[in-house]
Scaffold this motif. Structure first.
Motif, PDB file in Angstrom:
ATOM      1  N   VAL A  76       0.782  -1.194   0.027  1.00  0.00           N
ATOM      2  CA  VAL A  76       0.102   0.072   0.037  1.00  0.00           C
ATOM      3  C   VAL A  76       0.876   1.295   0.037  1.00  0.00           C
ATOM      4  O   VAL A  76       2.256   1.134   0.234  1.00  0.00           O
ATOM      5  N   VAL A  77       0.271   2.295  -0.371  1.00  0.00           N
ATOM      6  CA  VAL A  77       1.160   3.593  -0.299  1.00  0.00           C
ATOM      7  C   VAL A  77       0.366   4.582   0.500  1.00  0.00           C
ATOM      8  O   VAL A  77      -1.098   4.842   0.356  1.00  0.00           O
ATOM      9  N   VAL A  78       0.820   5.054   1.681  1.00  0.00           N
ATOM     10  CA  VAL A  78       0.392   6.016   2.524  1.00  0.00           C
ATOM     11  C   VAL A  78       0.582   7.499   2.142  1.00  0.00           C
ATOM     12  O   VAL A  78       1.474   7.872   1.412  1.00  0.00           O
ATOM     13  N   GLU A  79      -0.588   8.176   1.687  1.00  0.00           N
ATOM     14  CA  GLU A  79      -0.909   9.650   1.021  1.00  0.00           C
ATOM     15  C   GLU A  79       0.076   9.541  -0.301  1.00  0.00           C
ATOM     16  O   GLU A  79       1.075  10.247  -0.415  1.00  0.00           O
ATOM     17  N   PRO A  80      -0.504   9.015  -1.324  1.00  0.00           N
ATOM     18  CA  PRO A  80       0.559   8.973  -2.489  1.00  0.00           C
ATOM     19  C   PRO A  80       0.413  10.219  -3.176  1.00  0.00           C
ATOM     20  O   PRO A  80       1.397  10.458  -3.827  1.00  0.00           O
ATOM     21  N   GLY A  81      -0.532  10.798  -2.889  1.00  0.00           N
ATOM     22  CA  GLY A  81      -0.405  12.270  -3.579  1.00  0.00           C
ATOM     23  C   GLY A  81       0.116  13.675  -2.716  1.00  0.00           C
ATOM     24  O   GLY A  81       0.312  14.606  -3.205  1.00  0.00           O
ATOM     25  N   GLY A  82       0.493  13.260  -1.605  1.00  0.00           N
ATOM     26  CA  GLY A  82       1.028  14.178  -0.732  1.00  0.00           C
ATOM     27  C   GLY A  82       2.713  14.509  -0.896  1.00  0.00           C
ATOM     28  O   GLY A  82       3.292  13.790  -1.736  1.00  0.00           O
ATOM     29  N   SER A  83       3.169  15.404  -0.248  1.00  0.00           N
ATOM     30  CA  SER A  83       4.528  15.708  -0.386  1.00  0.00           C
ATOM     31  C   SER A  83       5.511  14.575  -0.006  1.00  0.00           C
ATOM     32  O   SER A  83       6.838  14.648  -0.385  1.00  0.00           O
ATOM     33  N   ARG A  84       4.987  13.735   0.936  1.00  0.00           N
ATOM     34  CA  ARG A  84       6.037  12.578   1.287  1.00  0.00           C
ATOM     35  C   ARG A  84       5.193  11.087   1.617  1.00  0.00           C
ATOM     36  O   ARG A  84       5.099  10.522   2.409  1.00  0.00           O
ATOM     37  N   PRO A  85       4.954  10.805   0.184  1.00  0.00           N
ATOM     38  CA  PRO A  85       4.381   9.332   0.036  1.00  0.00           C
ATOM     39  C   PRO A  85       5.251   8.377   0.545  1.00  0.00           C
ATOM     40  O   PRO A  85       6.338   8.534   0.724  1.00  0.00           O
ATOM     41  N   LEU A  86       4.639   7.444   1.289  1.00  0.00           N
ATOM     42  CA  LEU A  86       5.157   6.217   2.073  1.00  0.00           C
ATOM     43  C   LEU A  86       4.850   5.093   1.490  1.00  0.00           C
ATOM     44  O   LEU A  86       3.700   4.386   2.089  1.00  0.00           O
ATOM     45  N   PRO A  87       5.459   4.260   0.600  1.00  0.00           N
ATOM     46  CA  PRO A  87       5.212   2.927   0.244  1.00  0.00           C
ATOM     47  C   PRO A  87       5.409   2.140   1.502  1.00  0.00           C
ATOM     48  O   PRO A  87       6.293   2.226   2.424  1.00  0.00           O
ATOM     49  N   VAL A 100       0.547  -8.669  12.346  1.00  0.00           N
ATOM     50  CA  VAL A 100       0.588  -7.782  11.184  1.00  0.00           C
ATOM     51  C   VAL A 100       1.782  -7.056  11.213  1.00  0.00           C
ATOM     52  O   VAL A 100       1.977  -6.290  12.024  1.00  0.00           O
ATOM     53  N   VAL A 101       2.719  -7.254  10.173  1.00  0.00           N
ATOM     54  CA  VAL A 101       4.143  -6.360  10.160  1.00  0.00           C
ATOM     55  C   VAL A 101       3.784  -5.359   9.076  1.00  0.00           C
ATOM     56  O   VAL A 101       4.067  -5.856   7.948  1.00  0.00           O
ATOM     57  N   VAL A 102       4.012  -3.987   9.223  1.00  0.00           N
ATOM     58  CA  VAL A 102       3.965  -3.242   8.418  1.00  0.00           C
ATOM     59  C   VAL A 102       5.379  -2.394   8.320  1.00  0.00           C
ATOM     60  O   VAL A 102       5.682  -1.833   9.327  1.00  0.00           O
ATOM     61  N   ALA A 103       5.917  -2.406   7.052  1.00  0.00           N
ATOM     62  CA  ALA A 103       7.258  -1.822   6.863  1.00  0.00           C
ATOM     63  C   ALA A 103       7.321  -0.729   5.917  1.00  0.00           C
ATOM     64  O   ALA A 103       7.133  -0.970   4.868  1.00  0.00           O
ATOM     65  N   PRO A 104       7.580   0.393   6.283  1.00  0.00           N
ATOM     66  CA  PRO A 104       7.382   1.430   5.379  1.00  0.00           C
ATOM     67  C   PRO A 104       8.750   1.484   4.572  1.00  0.00           C
ATOM     68  O   PRO A 104       9.693   1.222   5.140  1.00  0.00           O
ATOM     69  N   GLN A 140      11.556  10.546  10.500  1.00  0.00           N
ATOM     70  CA  GLN A 140      10.981   9.205  10.085  1.00  0.00           C
ATOM     71  C   GLN A 140      10.011   8.622  11.451  1.00  0.00           C
ATOM     72  O   GLN A 140       9.038   8.073  11.091  1.00  0.00           O
ATOM     73  N   PRO A 141      10.456   9.289  12.604  1.00  0.00           N
ATOM     74  CA  PRO A 141       9.203   8.880  13.678  1.00  0.00           C
ATOM     75  C   PRO A 141       7.836   9.259  13.140  1.00  0.00           C
ATOM     76  O   PRO A 141       6.827   8.832  13.359  1.00  0.00           O
ATOM     77  N   ALA A 142       7.745  10.476  12.676  1.00  0.00           N
ATOM     78  CA  ALA A 142       6.678  11.188  12.261  1.00  0.00           C
ATOM     79  C   ALA A 142       5.854  10.243  11.005  1.00  0.00           C
ATOM     80  O   ALA A 142       4.598  10.089  11.081  1.00  0.00           O
ATOM     81  N   ASP A 143       6.654   9.786  10.149  1.00  0.00           N
ATOM     82  CA  ASP A 143       6.313   8.859   9.291  1.00  0.00           C
ATOM     83  C   ASP A 143       5.660   7.750   9.908  1.00  0.00           C
ATOM     84  O   ASP A 143       4.709   7.105   9.472  1.00  0.00           O
ATOM     85  N   GLY A 144       6.086   7.193  10.919  1.00  0.00           N
ATOM     86  CA  GLY A 144       5.714   6.038  11.751  1.00  0.00           C
ATOM     87  C   GLY A 144       4.398   6.393  12.299  1.00  0.00           C
ATOM     88  O   GLY A 144       3.546   5.412  12.081  1.00  0.00           O
ATOM     89  N   TRP A 145       4.122   7.500  12.663  1.00  0.00           N
ATOM     90  CA  TRP A 145       2.855   7.926  13.287  1.00  0.00           C
ATOM     91  C   TRP A 145       1.946   7.947  12.284  1.00  0.00           C
ATOM     92  O   TRP A 145       0.610   7.795  12.367  1.00  0.00           O
ATOM     93  N   ARG A 146       2.358   8.774  10.970  1.00  0.00           N
ATOM     94  CA  ARG A 146       1.338   8.837   9.980  1.00  0.00           C
ATOM     95  C   ARG A 146       0.740   7.601   9.598  1.00  0.00           C
ATOM     96  O   ARG A 146      -0.456   7.264   9.433  1.00  0.00           O
ATOM     97  N   LEU A 147       1.761   6.388   9.519  1.00  0.00           N
ATOM     98  CA  LEU A 147       1.339   5.158   9.290  1.00  0.00           C
ATOM     99  C   LEU A 147       0.141   4.465  10.265  1.00  0.00           C
ATOM    100  O   LEU A 147      -0.691   3.641   9.687  1.00  0.00           O
TER     101      LEU A 147
END
Length: 317
Positions: free
Chosen positions: A47-58, A122-126, A146-153
């Motif tokens: 999956v991709v978190v916020e694919p259209g954002g400034s910091r997409p996260l596969p 369930v293991v989610v790996a950005p 990256q900690p903020a990315d983890g919380w976005r996820l």
């Protein structure tokens, strides 16, 4: 989030091959179904978190799949085979956010993460945008973001669990998250435990890493540290200092004479102890499995290979 001077110097020293918290008022749920008595098959999706954002996260997602899926030849030694987009097993499962190191990718950590998924997580790996192996604008300094990315996820997964029609909807125990990571991913994991972090985050595993500024503030959560005694990239002393600073129950799994992560490779000395200790730590903290907690001392001690130090772990009972 500012990085402490020592940690900043260490991040500069990290080399290729290393394989802000959100306050909330959610309360911990004291009871949960028992930990699975046997392994699951493992599914995988992307999956991709916020694919259209400034910091997409596969994100790579490994998850427990229907046990009816047949085992594959060699799975006992090679580990679970990840089957794309197969049905999720019945029930809700705790979630582990796994963070890779510099110049790395989630798939490079599959020997560990797929085994956690088989154990009922369930293991989610950005794939972090500016520190992964294929990044076009690589920069070590981005670890602080990256900690903020983890919380976005985590927020994304809470929403996804309630999204009708998504394969994972209704299967995520959204009050039971852990964070784990290797090297720079270990620093990322520590950085998710800042003051006021949500109680959804119930445990952490820091592998060959240390603390970022503000790490290990309340709410208190158990943390397991794993570190090679001869690590040339992040010295063991950095991990032990983070262990000393952490609040509440903690454990330190040491691997004397080992480096930055060879113990994460199946068949290498220490892998079996790392796998057993991390899995039982997750079973204890996310499934409330007291038997798993009581196994930790035996999991983590093999003379000449591993040592285990603990602090404030609850007693048997």
């Amino acid at each position: 989030m500012r990085v402490q001077p020592l940690v900043a110097a260490l991040l500069v020293a990290l080399v290729a091959g290393c394989g802000p918290a959100v306050a909330a008022t959610d309360d911990r749920v004291p009871s949960f179904r028992p930990a699975p008595p046997r392994p699951y098959a493992v599914g995988v999706r992307h999956v991709v978190v916020e694919p259209g954002g400034s910091r997409p996260l596969p994100v790579t997602v490994w998850y427990p799949a229907e046990p009816a899926i047949p085992a594959h030849a060699g799975q006992e030694t090679a580990g679970p085979v990840s089957l794309p987009d197969v049905p999720v097993a019945a029930g809700r499962f705790p979630v582990v956010v796994y963070s890779h190191g510099l110049h790395s990718l989630p798939d490079l950590h599959a020997p560990l993460t797929t085994r956690w998924a088989a154990a009922g997580f369930v293991v989610v790996a950005p794939t972090y945008p500016r520190t992964n192996l294929r990044s076009r604008d690589f920069t070590r300094a981005d670890v602080r973001n990256q900690p903020a990315d983890g919380w976005r996820l985590i927020r994304h997964l809470v929403r996804l669990d309630a999204r009708p029609g998504d394969p994972l909807a209704g299967h995520l125990a959204v009050d039971r998250f852990a964070a784990a990571g290797h090297s720079a991913g270990g620093f990322t994991t520590a950085g998710m435990f800042t003051s006021g972090h949500s109680r959804r985050l119930r445990a952490g595993i820091v592998i060959a890493g240390g603390g970022l500024a503000g790490s290990f503030a309340g709410p208190v959560a158990p943390v397991l540290f794993v570190h090679g005694g001869a690590d040339p990239i992040v010295p063991e002393s950095v991990g032990r200092a983070a262990y000393a600073r952490s609040l509440g129950p903690a454990a330190f799994l040491g691997l004397p004479g080992q480096g930055h992560g060879e113990y994460l490779t199946p068949g290498r000395p220490g892998f079996a102890q790392v796998l057993a200790t991390t899995t039982d730590f997750l079973r204890w903290t996310l499934y409330d499995d007291r038997r798993a907690r009581d196994r930790l001392p035996a999991d983590g001690v093999l003379p000449g290979v591993t040592t285990l130090t603990t602090r404030a772990l609850p007693g048997r009972g």
